[in-house]
Design a protein around this motif. Structure first.
Motif, mmCIF file in Angstrom:
data_model
loop_
_atom_site.group_PDB
_atom_site.id
_atom_site.type_symbol
_atom_site.label_atom_id
_atom_site.label_comp_id
_atom_site.label_asym_id
_atom_site.label_seq_id
_atom_site.Cartn_x
_atom_site.Cartn_y
_atom_site.Cartn_z
ATOM 1 N N LYS A 233 -54.570 73.436 64.581
ATOM 2 C CA LYS A 233 -54.353 74.799 64.077
ATOM 3 C C LYS A 233 -53.979 75.775 65.180
ATOM 4 O O LYS A 233 -53.191 76.700 64.972
ATOM 5 N N GLY A 234 -54.508 75.547 66.371
ATOM 6 C CA GLY A 234 -54.241 76.458 67.470
ATOM 7 C C GLY A 234 -52.965 76.162 68.239
ATOM 8 O O GLY A 234 -52.640 76.874 69.206
ATOM 9 N N LEU A 235 -52.209 75.136 67.838
ATOM 10 C CA LEU A 235 -50.985 74.770 68.537
ATOM 11 C C LEU A 235 -49.785 75.516 67.952
ATOM 12 O O LEU A 235 -49.795 75.935 66.797
ATOM 13 N N LYS A 236 -48.749 75.641 68.760
ATOM 14 C CA LYS A 236 -47.552 76.370 68.347
ATOM 15 C C LYS A 236 -46.473 75.397 67.890
ATOM 16 O O LYS A 236 -45.839 74.728 68.702
ATOM 17 N N PHE A 237 -46.290 75.299 66.569
ATOM 18 C CA PHE A 237 -45.205 74.471 66.032
ATOM 19 C C PHE A 237 -44.941 74.835 64.582
ATOM 20 O O PHE A 237 -45.865 75.128 63.817
ATOM 21 N N ASP A 238 -43.684 74.821 64.222
ATOM 22 C CA ASP A 238 -43.263 75.044 62.845
ATOM 23 C C ASP A 238 -42.626 73.798 62.261
ATOM 24 O O ASP A 238 -42.436 73.695 61.063
ATOM 25 N N ARG A 239 -42.285 72.833 63.149
ATOM 26 C CA ARG A 239 -41.638 71.586 62.729
ATOM 27 C C ARG A 239 -42.411 70.415 63.320
ATOM 28 O O ARG A 239 -42.935 70.497 64.427
ATOM 29 N N LEU A 240 -42.460 69.307 62.567
ATOM 30 C CA LEU A 240 -43.220 68.131 62.990
ATOM 31 C C LEU A 240 -42.390 66.873 62.790
ATOM 32 O O LEU A 240 -41.768 66.700 61.738
ATOM 33 N N TYR A 241 -42.380 66.007 63.823
ATOM 34 C CA TYR A 241 -41.703 64.711 63.760
ATOM 35 C C TYR A 241 -42.732 63.619 63.965
ATOM 36 O O TYR A 241 -43.497 63.657 64.947
ATOM 37 N N ASP A 242 -42.761 62.624 63.064
ATOM 38 C CA ASP A 242 -43.681 61.503 63.273
ATOM 39 C C ASP A 242 -42.929 60.299 63.837
ATOM 40 O O ASP A 242 -41.735 60.377 64.166
ATOM 41 N N ALA A 243 -43.608 59.183 63.952
ATOM 42 C CA ALA A 243 -43.047 58.006 64.614
ATOM 43 C C ALA A 243 -42.000 57.274 63.788
ATOM 44 O O ALA A 243 -41.329 56.372 64.305
ATOM 45 N N PHE A 244 -41.860 57.634 62.527
ATOM 46 C CA PHE A 244 -40.939 56.902 61.662
ATOM 47 C C PHE A 244 -39.829 57.802 61.130
ATOM 48 O O PHE A 244 -39.337 57.614 60.028
ATOM 49 N N HIS A 245 -39.455 58.765 61.981
ATOM 50 C CA HIS A 245 -38.313 59.643 61.707
ATOM 51 C C HIS A 245 -38.510 60.448 60.434
ATOM 52 O O HIS A 245 -37.536 60.831 59.766
ATOM 53 N N ARG A 246 -39.763 60.705 60.108
ATOM 54 C CA ARG A 246 -40.058 61.614 59.010
ATOM 55 C C ARG A 246 -40.346 62.985 59.588
ATOM 56 O O ARG A 246 -41.092 63.109 60.567
ATOM 57 N N ILE A 247 -39.784 64.007 58.953
ATOM 58 C CA ILE A 247 -39.795 65.345 59.531
ATOM 59 C C ILE A 247 -40.304 66.356 58.506
ATOM 60 O O ILE A 247 -39.881 66.345 57.342
ATOM 61 N N ILE A 248 -41.203 67.223 58.931
ATOM 62 C CA ILE A 248 -41.514 68.430 58.170
ATOM 63 C C ILE A 248 -40.748 69.549 58.850
ATOM 64 O O ILE A 248 -41.033 69.904 59.999
ATOM 65 N N LYS A 249 -39.767 70.104 58.177
ATOM 66 C CA LYS A 249 -38.801 70.988 58.825
ATOM 67 C C LYS A 249 -39.288 72.416 59.004
ATOM 68 O O LYS A 249 -38.794 73.142 59.886
ATOM 69 N N GLU A 250 -40.250 72.855 58.205
ATOM 70 C CA GLU A 250 -40.761 74.219 58.365
ATOM 71 C C GLU A 250 -42.193 74.295 57.860
ATOM 72 O O GLU A 250 -42.636 73.464 57.057
ATOM 73 N N ASP A 251 -42.922 75.273 58.388
ATOM 74 C CA ASP A 251 -44.332 75.491 58.022
ATOM 75 C C ASP A 251 -45.175 74.231 58.230
ATOM 76 O O ASP A 251 -46.077 73.929 57.441
ATOM 77 N N ALA A 252 -44.875 73.496 59.299
ATOM 78 C CA ALA A 252 -45.531 72.209 59.520
ATOM 79 C C ALA A 252 -47.020 72.349 59.819
ATOM 80 O O ALA A 252 -47.824 71.513 59.384
ATOM 81 N N ASN A 253 -47.401 73.375 60.548
ATOM 82 C CA ASN A 253 -48.833 73.538 60.837
ATOM 83 C C ASN A 253 -49.602 73.797 59.544
ATOM 84 O O ASN A 253 -50.686 73.243 59.321
ATOM 85 N N VAL A 256 -50.151 70.526 57.809
ATOM 86 C CA VAL A 256 -51.256 69.753 58.373
ATOM 87 C C VAL A 256 -52.594 70.277 57.854
ATOM 88 O O VAL A 256 -53.479 69.494 57.470
ATOM 89 N N GLN A 257 -52.739 71.589 57.807
ATOM 90 C CA GLN A 257 -54.011 72.176 57.369
ATOM 91 C C GLN A 257 -54.299 71.866 55.900
ATOM 92 O O GLN A 257 -55.407 71.464 55.536
ATOM 93 N N LYS A 258 -53.307 72.032 55.035
ATOM 94 C CA LYS A 258 -53.539 71.769 53.603
ATOM 95 C C LYS A 258 -53.731 70.269 53.359
ATOM 96 O O LYS A 258 -54.498 69.875 52.471
ATOM 97 N N SER A 259 -53.063 69.438 54.168
ATOM 98 C CA SER A 259 -53.215 67.987 54.017
ATOM 99 C C SER A 259 -54.614 67.543 54.419
ATOM 100 O O SER A 259 -55.210 66.672 53.773
ATOM 101 N N ALA A 260 -55.130 68.119 55.495
ATOM 102 C CA ALA A 260 -56.486 67.786 55.930
ATOM 103 C C ALA A 260 -57.497 68.180 54.857
ATOM 104 O O ALA A 260 -58.443 67.434 54.562
ATOM 105 N N LYS A 261 -57.295 69.337 54.257
ATOM 106 C CA LYS A 261 -58.193 69.797 53.193
ATOM 107 C C LYS A 261 -58.152 68.831 52.012
ATOM 108 O O LYS A 261 -59.208 68.437 51.470
ATOM 109 N N ARG A 262 -56.950 68.426 51.607
ATOM 110 C CA ARG A 262 -56.817 67.477 50.494
ATOM 111 C C ARG A 262 -57.457 66.146 50.828
ATOM 112 O O ARG A 262 -58.133 65.546 49.978
ATOM 113 N N TYR A 263 -57.247 65.670 52.055
ATOM 114 C CA TYR A 263 -57.805 64.388 52.498
ATOM 115 C C TYR A 263 -59.325 64.422 52.427
ATOM 116 O O TYR A 263 -59.966 63.494 51.909
ATOM 117 N N ILE A 264 -59.913 65.485 52.948
ATOM 118 C CA ILE A 264 -61.381 65.606 52.965
ATOM 119 C C ILE A 264 -61.930 65.699 51.550
ATOM 120 O O ILE A 264 -62.947 65.079 51.213
#
Length: 274
Positions: A233-253, A256-264
């Protein structure tokens, strides 16, 4: 003497006369041994086969993806961050040839190699020797280095700035030393996060997931996922790339936060209505 490469995970071992009896990476609970059994190759054999090429694509200003075609082993993508006077290779792929080296040299070469976790160590020493650069691995994953080298720097603590605005962060989870790379100036100063599969983008590219083992479908505990999301949450990023060329192009942080909430919520049972 040969430096054998496991065909299932792509990790290269130190020189030996005999083929290794087993791959220590694959026999560990986060990976697997192929149903066809343990098998090995070498980088020389891969090069001589003429079967493989590396595809290098411009993903964004200053960011290139590097992937082997056809897929080999796990099939991950490596990334090259290109900045003025300092290029970083994030994660490795097993295949390396003259054409790849020449292409990257035209982009300014590589000044450092940094790894997310052991599944992508592959032929990291070959890359480091080809470009005469250090390899950065978190000390918590030292035991998983199958080919030792004086090129390897085992860093410690929770973060390491490789260069201005390029920072490694240890999140743990998938492996104790599992790391991500924050490129603060990427994506037109909005920031990019490269995650390997410490954080993995799912099918719809709007959510991510967190696993102890992906091939064996073993989840992480809720407490660890909460810890990871809090650190991210404290990191600076709007885009995320994973190891399999999957990309979240905007609002990536935010993803991550909403995904963690859903996972938990899924692990606790509160996500379900039946």
């Amino acid at each position: 003497m040969n430096k054998y490469i496991c065909k299932t995970c792509g990790v290269q071992y130190e020189s030996s006369i005999d083929v290794p009896e087993q791959c220590l990476i694959c026999t560990e609970g986060r990976q697997y041994v192929s149903s066809f059994g343990q098998s090995w190759t070498t980088l020389d054999n891969m090069q001589q086969s003429k079967e493989f090429i590396n595809e290098i694509l411009l993903e964004a200003n200053g960011l290139y993806s590097i992937a082997t075609k056809p897929n080999f082993a796990i099939g991950q993508t490596a990334y090259l961050i290109q900045t003025v006077g300092f290029n970083v290779l994030w994660d490795c792929i097993a295949y390396l040839d003259k054409q790849t080296i020449e292409y990257i040299d035209k982009l300014g070469g590589i000044q450092a190699v940094a790894l997310s976790h052991p599944h992508y160590y592959s032929t990291q020493v070959e890359w480091a020797e080809a470009f005469d650069v250090p390899i950065y691995i978190h000390e918590d994953d030292k035991e998983w280095v199958m080919r030792p080298s004086d090129k390897i720097i085992f860093w410690s603590g929770d973060s390491l700035e490789l260069h201005k605005g390029i920072v490694l962060h240890r999140l743990g989870g998938h492996f104790r030393g599992g790391a991500v790379l924050e490129w603060k100036d990427g994506n037109n100063q909005q920031g990019i996060l490269l995650t390997g599969d410490v954080i993995r983008v799912v099918a719809d590219r709007q959510w991510v997931s967190f696993m102890y083992s992906y091939p064996n479908f073993i989840p992480l505990p809720a407490s660890k996922v909460q810890e990871i999301s809090s650190l991210v949450k404290g990191l600076k990023f709007d885009r995320l790339y994973d190891a399999f060329h999957r990309i979240i192009k905007e609002d990536a942080n935010e993803s991550v936060q909403k995904s963690a909430k859903r996972y938990i919520e899924a692990l606790s049972g509160t996500l379900f209505t039946t």
